[in-house]
Design a protein around this motif. Structure first.
Motif, PDB file in Angstrom:
ATOM      1  N   THR A 201      69.415  50.537  42.045  1.00  0.00           N
ATOM      2  CA  THR A 201      69.830  50.915  40.893  1.00  0.00           C
ATOM      3  C   THR A 201      71.083  50.572  40.263  1.00  0.00           C
ATOM      4  OG1 THR A 201      67.588  52.437  40.658  1.00  0.00           O
ATOM      5  CG2 THR A 201      69.806  52.664  39.203  1.00  0.00           C
ATOM      6  N   GLY A 202      71.916  51.430  42.144  1.00  0.00           N
ATOM      7  CA  GLY A 202      73.136  51.013  41.919  1.00  0.00           C
ATOM      8  C   GLY A 202      73.693  49.738  41.710  1.00  0.00           C
ATOM      9  N   SER A 203      73.555  48.759  42.754  1.00  0.00           N
ATOM     10  CA  SER A 203      73.504  47.403  42.689  1.00  0.00           C
ATOM     11  C   SER A 203      73.648  46.919  41.036  1.00  0.00           C
ATOM     12  CB  SER A 203      72.905  46.860  43.777  1.00  0.00           C
ATOM     13  OG  SER A 203      73.032  47.066  44.894  1.00  0.00           O
ATOM     14  N   PHE A 204      72.512  47.173  40.497  1.00  0.00           N
ATOM     15  CA  PHE A 204      72.257  47.039  39.337  1.00  0.00           C
ATOM     16  C   PHE A 204      73.189  47.080  38.350  1.00  0.00           C
ATOM     17  CE2 PHE A 204      69.518  45.801  35.068  1.00  0.00           C
ATOM     18  CZ  PHE A 204      69.435  45.384  35.161  1.00  0.00           C
ATOM     19  N   SER A 205      73.199  48.537  38.731  1.00  0.00           N
ATOM     20  CA  SER A 205      74.467  48.653  36.954  1.00  0.00           C
ATOM     21  C   SER A 205      75.604  48.283  37.251  1.00  0.00           C
ATOM     22  CB  SER A 205      74.765  50.752  37.338  1.00  0.00           C
ATOM     23  OG  SER A 205      73.283  51.339  37.325  1.00  0.00           O
ATOM     24  N   SER A 206      75.652  48.348  38.459  1.00  0.00           N
ATOM     25  CA  SER A 206      77.315  47.772  38.941  1.00  0.00           C
ATOM     26  C   SER A 206      77.437  46.372  38.578  1.00  0.00           C
ATOM     27  CB  SER A 206      77.800  47.747  41.054  1.00  0.00           C
ATOM     28  OG  SER A 206      77.547  48.830  41.088  1.00  0.00           O
ATOM     29  N   TRP A 207      76.206  45.407  38.937  1.00  0.00           N
ATOM     30  CA  TRP A 207      76.513  44.061  38.178  1.00  0.00           C
ATOM     31  C   TRP A 207      76.378  43.977  36.654  1.00  0.00           C
ATOM     32  CZ3 TRP A 207      72.500  41.779  35.588  1.00  0.00           C
ATOM     33  CH2 TRP A 207      72.965  40.147  35.364  1.00  0.00           C
ATOM     34  N   LEU A 208      75.834  45.294  36.306  1.00  0.00           N
ATOM     35  CA  LEU A 208      76.052  45.210  34.639  1.00  0.00           C
ATOM     36  C   LEU A 208      77.383  45.180  34.120  1.00  0.00           C
ATOM     37  CD1 LEU A 208      72.705  46.890  33.638  1.00  0.00           C
ATOM     38  CD2 LEU A 208      73.174  44.909  33.087  1.00  0.00           C
ATOM     39  N   ILE A 209      78.113  46.327  35.076  1.00  0.00           N
ATOM     40  CA  ILE A 209      79.147  46.811  34.823  1.00  0.00           C
ATOM     41  C   ILE A 209      80.387  45.832  34.763  1.00  0.00           C
ATOM     42  CG2 ILE A 209      80.960  48.317  35.140  1.00  0.00           C
ATOM     43  CD1 ILE A 209      79.065  50.062  36.008  1.00  0.00           C
ATOM     44  N   GLN A 210      80.379  44.584  36.245  1.00  0.00           N
ATOM     45  CA  GLN A 210      80.540  44.032  36.653  1.00  0.00           C
ATOM     46  C   GLN A 210      80.805  42.990  35.243  1.00  0.00           C
ATOM     47  OE1 GLN A 210      80.575  40.919  40.285  1.00  0.00           O
ATOM     48  NE2 GLN A 210      82.329  42.300  41.092  1.00  0.00           N
ATOM     49  N   VAL A 211      79.716  42.183  34.647  1.00  0.00           N
ATOM     50  CA  VAL A 211      79.398  40.934  33.838  1.00  0.00           C
ATOM     51  C   VAL A 211      79.859  42.069  32.854  1.00  0.00           C
ATOM     52  CG1 VAL A 211      77.550  40.499  32.484  1.00  0.00           C
ATOM     53  CG2 VAL A 211      77.639  40.819  34.871  1.00  0.00           C
ATOM     54  N   PHE A 212      80.009  42.931  32.373  1.00  0.00           N
ATOM     55  CA  PHE A 212      80.362  43.512  31.150  1.00  0.00           C
ATOM     56  C   PHE A 212      81.985  43.079  30.661  1.00  0.00           C
ATOM     57  CE2 PHE A 212      76.671  46.026  30.142  1.00  0.00           C
ATOM     58  CZ  PHE A 212      75.663  45.095  29.188  1.00  0.00           C
ATOM     59  N   THR A 213      82.450  43.992  32.344  1.00  0.00           N
ATOM     60  CA  THR A 213      84.223  43.981  32.225  1.00  0.00           C
ATOM     61  C   THR A 213      84.547  42.110  32.066  1.00  0.00           C
ATOM     62  OG1 THR A 213      83.920  45.704  33.662  1.00  0.00           O
ATOM     63  CG2 THR A 213      85.602  44.145  33.804  1.00  0.00           C
ATOM     64  N   ARG A 214      83.846  41.119  32.788  1.00  0.00           N
ATOM     65  CA  ARG A 214      84.282  39.963  33.017  1.00  0.00           C
ATOM     66  C   ARG A 214      84.037  39.558  31.006  1.00  0.00           C
ATOM     67  NH1 ARG A 214      80.917  38.886  38.232  1.00  0.00           N
ATOM     68  NH2 ARG A 214      79.721  37.893  36.444  1.00  0.00           N
ATOM     69  N   GLU A 215      82.932  39.963  30.719  1.00  0.00           N
ATOM     70  CA  GLU A 215      82.962  39.445  28.926  1.00  0.00           C
ATOM     71  C   GLU A 215      83.460  40.002  27.694  1.00  0.00           C
ATOM     72  OE1 GLU A 215      78.808  41.150  28.038  1.00  0.00           O
ATOM     73  OE2 GLU A 215      77.556  38.776  29.116  1.00  0.00           O
ATOM     74  N   ASP A 216      84.319  40.968  28.114  1.00  0.00           N
ATOM     75  CA  ASP A 216      85.495  41.927  27.354  1.00  0.00           C
ATOM     76  C   ASP A 216      86.462  41.283  27.936  1.00  0.00           C
ATOM     77  OD1 ASP A 216      84.038  44.131  26.911  1.00  0.00           O
ATOM     78  OD2 ASP A 216      84.053  45.308  28.377  1.00  0.00           O
ATOM     79  N   GLU A 217      87.029  40.698  29.112  1.00  0.00           N
ATOM     80  CA  GLU A 217      88.323  40.477  29.767  1.00  0.00           C
ATOM     81  C   GLU A 217      88.124  39.138  28.953  1.00  0.00           C
ATOM     82  OE1 GLU A 217      87.800  40.206  33.417  1.00  0.00           O
ATOM     83  OE2 GLU A 217      88.881  42.287  34.273  1.00  0.00           O
TER      84      GLU A 217
END
Length: 232
Positions: A201-217
């Protein structure tokens, strides 16, 4: 600076030498134990042979542990603290298949660039660990429960269903262990299930946050500072 001394060269060479035999011993132990538990109508000769394979695999772990203790040049207590997982694996047969996960991790690390990303590796290791622990836990619970008075786990299928519900932390409660050893195994499976679920769960959440951060950037790349897109 860390006061933990590096492993002596002799111990490093021994670790590399024993990696394949320990992996084979893990699989042999699991295979022999599977035959002993599931083949109820096995003849005495085949049962003795399977038992011999199980003890031979255990002997490989004991010999490896003793040699590494001697080569480490550490006291027994300090060696145990530095090799806690190996000590637990040596004492608890349920965890011996985890040696396969450790071997898989070492194979991945031999590449300069791992084939899987960090998050994918965590989820792959957690999945492999859950599969091995689940199978070993189902075998152990079935071994102690199937002929116990008042038991609800009567078949290996019941044991697999129980371990899946327990590892996933669902816990339906339709089948439960009633023997002391079965309940001890249940506590271990619960703890492993919580740890593995937390890791995934922690790894999947971190991956989602990373993906959304790149999309926002990327989305903010064309926006002028201090204004909205298209502002004059």
């Amino acid at each position: 600076m860390s006061d933990r001394p590096p492993a002596p060269p002799q111990q490093e060479r021994w670790d590399l030498l024993m990696e394949p035999p320990l992996t084979v011993a893990s699989l042999v132990y699991l295979g022999g134990y599977t035959v002993l538990v599931l083949a109820q109508d096995l003849s005495a000769g085949w049962r003795d042979l399977s038992l011999a394979f199980v003890f031979a695999a255990w002997a490989v772990f004991v010999i490896d542990y003793a040699v590494r203790l001697r080569l480490s040049r550490l006291g027994p207590l300090r060696f145990v603290r530095r090799n806690l997982l190996d000590t637990v694996v040596l004492l608890l047969p349920l965890l011996r298949p985890l040696r396969v996960v450790r071997t898989y991790d070492r194979i991945q690390r031999r590449h300069h660039q791992p084939r899987l990303t960090l998050y994918a590796r965590v989820m792959a290791y957690a999945g492999l660990s859950a599969t091995l622990l689940g199978f070993a836990g189902a075998l152990t619970v079935y071994h102690y429960e199937h002929d116990a008075p008042g038991a609800t786990i009567r078949t290996f299928g019941d044991a697999v269903w129980w371990v899946c519900a327990t590892l996933s932390t669902v816990g339906y409660g339709d089948v439960t262990p009633v023997t002391p050893m079965g309940r001890v195994v249940a506590v271990g499976v619960m703890a492993c299930g919580l740890a593995l679920l937390g890791a995934v769960t922690g790894s999947f959440s971190s991956w989602l946050i990373q993906v959304f951060t790149r999309e926002d950037e990327r989305g903010d790349g064309g926006r002028p500072p201090g204004g909205s897109p298209g502002a004059s």
